[in-house]
Structures are given as structure tokens and as C-alpha cells.
Design a protein around this motif. Structure first.
Motif, PDB file in Angstrom:
ATOM      1  N   ASN A  54     -58.351 -77.938  23.888  1.00 43.55           N
ATOM      2  CA  ASN A  54     -58.477 -76.542  24.295  1.00 43.55           C
ATOM      3  C   ASN A  54     -59.140 -76.449  25.663  1.00 43.55           C
ATOM      4  O   ASN A  54     -60.335 -76.717  25.806  1.00 43.55           O
ATOM      5  CB  ASN A  54     -59.287 -75.758  23.265  1.00 43.55           C
ATOM      6  N   THR A  55     -58.377 -76.044  26.679  1.00 46.09           N
ATOM      7  CA  THR A  55     -58.914 -75.955  28.041  1.00 46.09           C
ATOM      8  C   THR A  55     -59.801 -74.729  28.240  1.00 46.09           C
ATOM      9  O   THR A  55     -60.445 -74.601  29.281  1.00 46.09           O
ATOM     10  CB  THR A  55     -57.772 -75.939  29.073  1.00 46.09           C
ATOM     11  N   TYR A  56     -59.849 -73.833  27.249  1.00 44.69           N
ATOM     12  CA  TYR A  56     -60.761 -72.687  27.302  1.00 44.69           C
ATOM     13  C   TYR A  56     -62.128 -73.035  26.706  1.00 44.69           C
ATOM     14  O   TYR A  56     -63.088 -72.305  26.906  1.00 44.69           O
ATOM     15  CB  TYR A  56     -60.187 -71.499  26.524  1.00 44.69           C
ATOM     16  N   SER A  57     -62.193 -74.113  25.946  1.00 41.37           N
ATOM     17  CA  SER A  57     -63.428 -74.487  25.249  1.00 41.37           C
ATOM     18  C   SER A  57     -64.365 -75.279  26.157  1.00 41.37           C
ATOM     19  O   SER A  57     -63.923 -76.000  27.054  1.00 41.37           O
ATOM     20  CB  SER A  57     -63.113 -75.330  24.002  1.00 41.37           C
ATOM     21  N   ARG A  58     -65.666 -75.166  25.863  1.00 40.05           N
ATOM     22  CA  ARG A  58     -66.690 -75.953  26.532  1.00 40.05           C
ATOM     23  C   ARG A  58     -67.615 -76.537  25.469  1.00 40.05           C
ATOM     24  O   ARG A  58     -67.990 -75.838  24.531  1.00 40.05           O
ATOM     25  CB  ARG A  58     -67.501 -75.087  27.504  1.00 40.05           C
ATOM     26  N   CYS A  59     -67.966 -77.794  25.626  1.00 42.54           N
ATOM     27  CA  CYS A  59     -68.872 -78.441  24.664  1.00 42.54           C
ATOM     28  C   CYS A  59     -70.314 -78.211  25.109  1.00 42.54           C
ATOM     29  O   CYS A  59     -70.892 -79.015  25.846  1.00 42.54           O
ATOM     30  CB  CYS A  59     -68.558 -79.935  24.569  1.00 42.54           C
ATOM     31  N   LEU A  60     -70.883 -77.095  24.663  1.00 41.06           N
ATOM     32  CA  LEU A  60     -72.234 -76.690  25.060  1.00 41.06           C
ATOM     33  C   LEU A  60     -73.193 -76.585  23.880  1.00 41.06           C
ATOM     34  O   LEU A  60     -74.333 -76.153  24.042  1.00 41.06           O
ATOM     35  CB  LEU A  60     -72.160 -75.339  25.794  1.00 41.06           C
ATOM     36  N   GLY A  61     -72.715 -76.933  22.686  1.00 42.17           N
ATOM     37  CA  GLY A  61     -73.565 -76.846  21.514  1.00 42.17           C
ATOM     38  C   GLY A  61     -73.709 -75.443  20.963  1.00 42.17           C
ATOM     39  O   GLY A  61     -74.534 -75.205  20.077  1.00 42.17           O
ATOM     40  N   ARG A  62     -72.911 -74.513  21.445  1.00 38.75           N
ATOM     41  CA  ARG A  62     -73.018 -73.129  20.983  1.00 38.75           C
ATOM     42  C   ARG A  62     -72.265 -72.902  19.681  1.00 38.75           C
ATOM     43  O   ARG A  62     -72.643 -72.071  18.868  1.00 38.75           O
ATOM     44  CB  ARG A  62     -72.456 -72.174  22.045  1.00 38.75           C
ATOM     45  N   CYS A  63     -71.164 -73.640  19.509  1.00 38.31           N
ATOM     46  CA  CYS A  63     -70.251 -73.393  18.392  1.00 38.31           C
ATOM     47  C   CYS A  63     -69.562 -74.693  18.028  1.00 38.31           C
ATOM     48  O   CYS A  63     -68.922 -75.331  18.875  1.00 38.31           O
ATOM     49  CB  CYS A  63     -69.236 -72.326  18.795  1.00 38.31           C
ATOM     50  N   TYR A  64     -69.683 -75.086  16.766  1.00 41.94           N
ATOM     51  CA  TYR A  64     -69.122 -76.338  16.260  1.00 41.94           C
ATOM     52  C   TYR A  64     -67.641 -76.484  16.602  1.00 41.94           C
ATOM     53  O   TYR A  64     -67.193 -77.506  17.126  1.00 41.94           O
ATOM     54  CB  TYR A  64     -69.345 -76.363  14.748  1.00 41.94           C
ATOM     55  N   ILE A  65     -66.865 -75.432  16.324  1.00 48.93           N
ATOM     56  CA  ILE A  65     -65.425 -75.495  16.533  1.00 48.93           C
ATOM     57  C   ILE A  65     -65.084 -75.561  18.017  1.00 48.93           C
ATOM     58  O   ILE A  65     -64.198 -76.312  18.435  1.00 48.93           O
ATOM     59  CB  ILE A  65     -64.738 -74.281  15.875  1.00 48.93           C
ATOM     60  N   GLU A  66     -65.800 -74.821  18.837  1.00 49.16           N
ATOM     61  CA  GLU A  66     -65.550 -74.891  20.274  1.00 49.16           C
ATOM     62  C   GLU A  66     -65.872 -76.281  20.815  1.00 49.16           C
ATOM     63  O   GLU A  66     -65.115 -76.834  21.621  1.00 49.16           O
ATOM     64  CB  GLU A  66     -66.373 -73.850  21.030  1.00 49.16           C
ATOM     65  N   ASP A  67     -66.988 -76.857  20.385  1.00 46.07           N
ATOM     66  CA  ASP A  67     -67.407 -78.167  20.882  1.00 46.07           C
ATOM     67  C   ASP A  67     -66.335 -79.226  20.665  1.00 46.07           C
ATOM     68  O   ASP A  67     -65.951 -79.946  21.589  1.00 46.07           O
ATOM     69  CB  ASP A  67     -68.699 -78.616  20.188  1.00 46.07           C
ATOM     70  N   GLU A  68     -65.847 -79.335  19.439  1.00 43.94           N
ATOM     71  CA  GLU A  68     -64.886 -80.404  19.134  1.00 43.94           C
ATOM     72  C   GLU A  68     -63.496 -80.124  19.675  1.00 43.94           C
ATOM     73  O   GLU A  68     -62.663 -81.021  19.733  1.00 43.94           O
ATOM     74  CB  GLU A  68     -64.828 -80.653  17.627  1.00 43.94           C
ATOM     75  N   SER A  69     -63.246 -78.869  20.092  1.00 44.12           N
ATOM     76  CA  SER A  69     -61.948 -78.502  20.664  1.00 44.12           C
ATOM     77  C   SER A  69     -61.876 -78.742  22.159  1.00 44.12           C
ATOM     78  O   SER A  69     -60.785 -78.728  22.735  1.00 44.12           O
ATOM     79  CB  SER A  69     -61.670 -77.011  20.418  1.00 44.12           C
ATOM     80  N   ALA A  70     -63.011 -78.914  22.811  1.00 47.12           N
ATOM     81  CA  ALA A  70     -63.053 -78.904  24.277  1.00 47.12           C
ATOM     82  C   ALA A  70     -62.235 -80.039  24.881  1.00 47.12           C
ATOM     83  O   ALA A  70     -62.386 -81.207  24.496  1.00 47.12           O
ATOM     84  CB  ALA A  70     -64.498 -78.981  24.754  1.00 47.12           C
ATOM     85  N   TYR A  71     -61.385 -79.689  25.829  1.00 52.11           N
ATOM     86  CA  TYR A  71     -60.608 -80.695  26.549  1.00 52.11           C
ATOM     87  C   TYR A  71     -61.577 -81.629  27.267  1.00 52.11           C
ATOM     88  O   TYR A  71     -62.552 -81.202  27.879  1.00 52.11           O
ATOM     89  CB  TYR A  71     -59.683 -80.026  27.562  1.00 52.11           C
ATOM     90  N   GLY A  72     -61.294 -82.936  27.211  1.00 50.80           N
ATOM     91  CA  GLY A  72     -62.166 -83.919  27.831  1.00 50.80           C
ATOM     92  C   GLY A  72     -63.134 -84.563  26.863  1.00 50.80           C
ATOM     93  O   GLY A  72     -63.877 -85.471  27.243  1.00 50.80           O
ATOM     94  N   THR A  73     -63.131 -84.118  25.616  1.00 50.02           N
ATOM     95  CA  THR A  73     -64.012 -84.695  24.598  1.00 50.02           C
ATOM     96  C   THR A  73     -63.198 -85.446  23.551  1.00 50.02           C
ATOM     97  O   THR A  73     -61.995 -85.238  23.395  1.00 50.02           O
ATOM     98  CB  THR A  73     -64.844 -83.619  23.874  1.00 50.02           C
ATOM     99  N   PHE A  74     -63.892 -86.310  22.814  1.00 48.21           N
ATOM    100  CA  PHE A  74     -63.348 -86.894  21.592  1.00 48.21           C
ATOM    101  C   PHE A  74     -64.403 -86.741  20.513  1.00 48.21           C
ATOM    102  O   PHE A  74     -65.578 -86.493  20.807  1.00 48.21           O
ATOM    103  CB  PHE A  74     -62.985 -88.372  21.791  1.00 48.21           C
ATOM    104  N   HIS A  75     -64.001 -86.850  19.267  1.00 48.21           N
ATOM    105  CA  HIS A  75     -64.995 -86.770  18.195  1.00 48.21           C
ATOM    106  C   HIS A  75     -64.651 -87.755  17.082  1.00 48.21           C
ATOM    107  O   HIS A  75     -63.497 -88.109  16.859  1.00 48.21           O
ATOM    108  CB  HIS A  75     -65.149 -85.353  17.632  1.00 48.21           C
ATOM    109  N   ILE A  76     -65.707 -88.189  16.410  1.00 49.56           N
ATOM    110  CA  ILE A  76     -65.598 -89.011  15.211  1.00 49.56           C
ATOM    111  C   ILE A  76     -66.087 -88.170  14.047  1.00 49.56           C
ATOM    112  O   ILE A  76     -67.194 -87.640  14.067  1.00 49.56           O
ATOM    113  CB  ILE A  76     -66.449 -90.296  15.307  1.00 49.56           C
ATOM    114  N   GLY A  77     -65.217 -88.005  13.035  1.00 50.25           N
ATOM    115  CA  GLY A  77     -65.580 -87.251  11.846  1.00 50.25           C
ATOM    116  C   GLY A  77     -66.137 -88.174  10.777  1.00 50.25           C
ATOM    117  O   GLY A  77     -65.736 -89.336  10.660  1.00 50.25           O
ATOM    118  N   PHE A  78     -67.044 -87.644   9.977  1.00 52.50           N
ATOM    119  CA  PHE A  78     -67.686 -88.409   8.905  1.00 52.50           C
ATOM    120  C   PHE A  78     -67.586 -87.636   7.597  1.00 52.50           C
ATOM    121  O   PHE A  78     -67.609 -86.413   7.573  1.00 52.50           O
ATOM    122  CB  PHE A  78     -69.154 -88.666   9.245  1.00 52.50           C
ATOM    123  N   GLY A  79     -67.498 -88.390   6.496  1.00 47.81           N
ATOM    124  CA  GLY A  79     -67.439 -87.766   5.182  1.00 47.81           C
ATOM    125  C   GLY A  79     -66.015 -87.601   4.684  1.00 47.81           C
ATOM    126  O   GLY A  79     -65.158 -88.450   4.889  1.00 47.81           O
TER     127      GLY A  79
END
Length: 329
Positions: free
Chosen positions: A257-282
Motif C-alpha cells: 500500500n503506497t498510501y500507508s506509512r509504518c509509524l506505529g499508529r495502526c497495526y494494519i497500516e504498518d504491515e501494509s506499508a510499501y517498502g516493508t516486510f513482516h514476519i507473522g507469528f502464531g
């Protein structure tokens, strides 16, 4: 009102509610404004709208729907507008198998604003679908993922026999299943992740990482979390689940998502942000994995070099296999 506009995007464009369909909104009293907006938007399409409030469950709302696989049988469309995601539960897996539509809409934020008022909801689902489909070609026959960053991440993941997918908000594009998180994902083999993750983005629902955290994984499980302020915060969060399976890596994702920013404000926005990757657990059952647990959370990091079977698909957070006009906002 921004909340109402966000609700209309979700009802009209994401779940595409139609006349006479039965909609269930799962939420809590904490999100009264959001559920009211969703109901108002839904009543323009159908008169069959029900609300299920589960205030007392908190972290364990996923367990509730794991133990009640038939909870959604009476509905055509379900929106999981809870604090935490329901997307990996057995009830969701059963609903999708029965050709119902489910949208995961975790409303948790850390800045006091409603998630329905965030600008990232305005991202074009068609654009992210194009981005995702280009990337999926590289995952379908692959068996390994290698992730490196300048800060020290060096992770090896196994995806042999696992099928990648994507979320872009639109349930139709996800064959009934979608999430507000815009991403390509793959349920990784649960006992095969090896190496080091240097976490520098966000810690799931707890927000931004103030100090980068070194996390070591062996045979798929976290075996070491760096003992600094952010590391202790992460340990405390995982400990609240009281489930050892929450230390097991179960998903890999890349934000689109090129509209998203990973700023810690919102879980869904953070993991959607273009330029990021995430590892899920559980838990990852509904994603196509075999790992059960009481919950699921993601750790988000920046600027990786990512290789799929030795083919570089991302360099320092930029997806290399996309045409320039696709990923530039």
C-alpha cells in the motif's frame, strides 16, 4: 465525516454487499462509532444486518472462533471489526470454504484516531492487485526465501508446498477472503525458519519500535529477544497470550500500500506499508498453514533485500520486478 467515508469504502468497494444478503459485524463496544458507520452504510444495501459484540474476549477472540467453527454459517458476509484479527481462525476458514465473504478489519490504533478515518483506505485495490499478481509468479513454484537488511537481518524461510496469496481489501479479488492489510503473503513452513530478524518497524498491535530489536530464530521458533526497552515490551506482549505457539514464525508478507506509512499508529497500516516486510507469528490456519495458536501478530521491518529461490524481488525495500509506473503513487 471521515469515519463514514471509510465505512462506505468498506461496504461498497471491499465486501460489495448486495441486496438481501445477510451481514454480520463482529466488534466490541469500544468501536461504537465504527460499527454505527458500517451499519449505516450497509443498510443502504440490505436490511439484514446483525452486530455481535465480544468485549470480554480481548486477546482471546481468535480462540472463541476457533472453538465455534460454525459461527458464521447463517450469514453471507462477515466483517471482523474487532481489536484483533480473526482472519486465521477455523470459523473463517469454514466460511470461505462455504463461499461466504469475510473481511478482516482490525480496528486497533495507537493514536486515538479511528482506523476508518485513515487515508490508506483510499488505496486503489486494482493497482495493488496488479502489483500482487506480478509478485505471485515468483512464489508459486519456489521453496526458499532469504531476507537481508543493512541492520543485520539474515533470515532463511521455507515455503515448499505452500501457496502464496494477497490481500487488497476486496473480498472478490481474494476469492471471498480479504483483509484491510494490503500485502502479498505466504504461510511459511512452521519449523524451518532460521536466522536473525532485526526488528526496526513496528511490533504488531503494540506500536512503533523505539530501539531496534535483534531476534534469533531456530527451527521456526524465537529463541532469543534482545534485552532492551523494545525487546522487553515485545516479550511482555507475547507473554500475555500464555501460549508457547505464539513464538513460532508462521507467515511472511510484503506490504503493497503506497498510501500507508509504518509509524506505529495502526497495526494494519504498518504491515501494509510499501517498502516493508513482516514476519507473522502464531496461528496461520486460514492462510493455508497448519499452525494453531490463540492468536496471530506481525513484526514489521524496513528496507530489505529479498530473494525467492535466489531471484532478487526486492532491493532495500524497493520491489525490483515491478514496472516503475505501477509502484509510484
Amino acid at each position: 465525516m471521515k469515519i463514514q467515508k471509510g465505512a462506505e469504502i468498506i461496504i461498497r468497494d471491499w465486501v460489495r454487499l448486495r441486496g438481501r444478503e445477510k451481514l454480520l459485524i463482529v466488534s466490541s463496544r469500544r468501536y461504537e462509532a465504527e460499527t454505527a458507520a458500517l451499519k449505516q452504510a450497509a443498510y443502504r444495501m440490505t436490511s439484514h444486518v446483525e452486530l455481535l459484540l465480544l468485549d470480554e474476549l480481548s486477546l482471546y477472540v481468535g480462540t472463541y472462533f476457533n472453538e465455534r467453527e460454525g459461527a458464521f454459517d447463517a450469514y453471507d458476509v462477515i466483517i471482523g471489526a474487532t481489536e484483533y484479527s480473526l482472519i486465521t481462525t477455523k470459523a473463517v476458514k469454514r466460511a470461505i470454504a462455504r463461499r461466504k465473504r469475510f473481511l478482516s478489519l482490525p480496528l486497533s490504533t495507537n493514536d486515538g484516531r479511528s482506523m476508518l478515518s485513515y487515508d490508506f483506505l483510499q488505496a486503489n485495490p486494482a493497482k495493488s492487485k496488479i502489483m500482487a499478481n506480478v509478485m505471485l509468479d515468483y512464489f508459486y513454484s519456489a521453496s526458499r526465501i532469504h531476507i537481508q537488511t543493512a541492520r543485520g537481518t539474515d533470515l532463511h524461510l521455507c515455503i515448499k508446498g505452500r501457496r502464496a496469496g494477497y490481500f487488497n481489501g476486496c473480498c472478490k479479488d481474494g476469492k471471498g477472503l480479504s483483509s484491510a492489510s494490503v500485502e502479498v503473503y505466504v504461510p511459511i513452513v512452521e519449523d524451518a525458519t532460521e536466522g536473525t530478524l532485526v526488528l526496526d518497524g513496528s511490533m504488531g498491535y503494540t506500536g512503533r519500535v523505539e530501539h531496534s530489536v535483534e531476534i534469533v530464530l531456530n527451527s521456526g521458533r524465537m529463541t532469543h529477544i534482545e534485552n532492551n526497552e523494545s525487546g522487553r515490551q515485545l516479550k511482555d506482549y507475547i507473554g500475555r497470550f500464555q501460549d508457547h505457539r505464539m513464538y513460532i514464525a508462521s507467515e511472511f508478507g510484503i506490504g503493497l500500500n503506497t498510501y500507508s506509512r509504518c509509524l506505529g499508529r495502526c497495526y494494519i497500516e504498518d504491515e501494509s506499508a510499501y517498502g516493508t516486510f513482516h514476519i507473522g507469528f502464531g496461528r496461520n490456519i486460514a492462510l493455508g498453514g497448519v499452525q494453531d495458536a490463540v492468536g496471530h501478530f506481525d513484526l514489521v521491518a524496513h528496507n530489505a533485500d529479498i530473494y525467492v529461490d535466489n531471484q532478487m524481488i526486492m532491493e532495500q525495500g524497493k520491489i525490483m520486478i515491478l514496472e516503475p509506473h505501477i509502484y509510484v503513487q
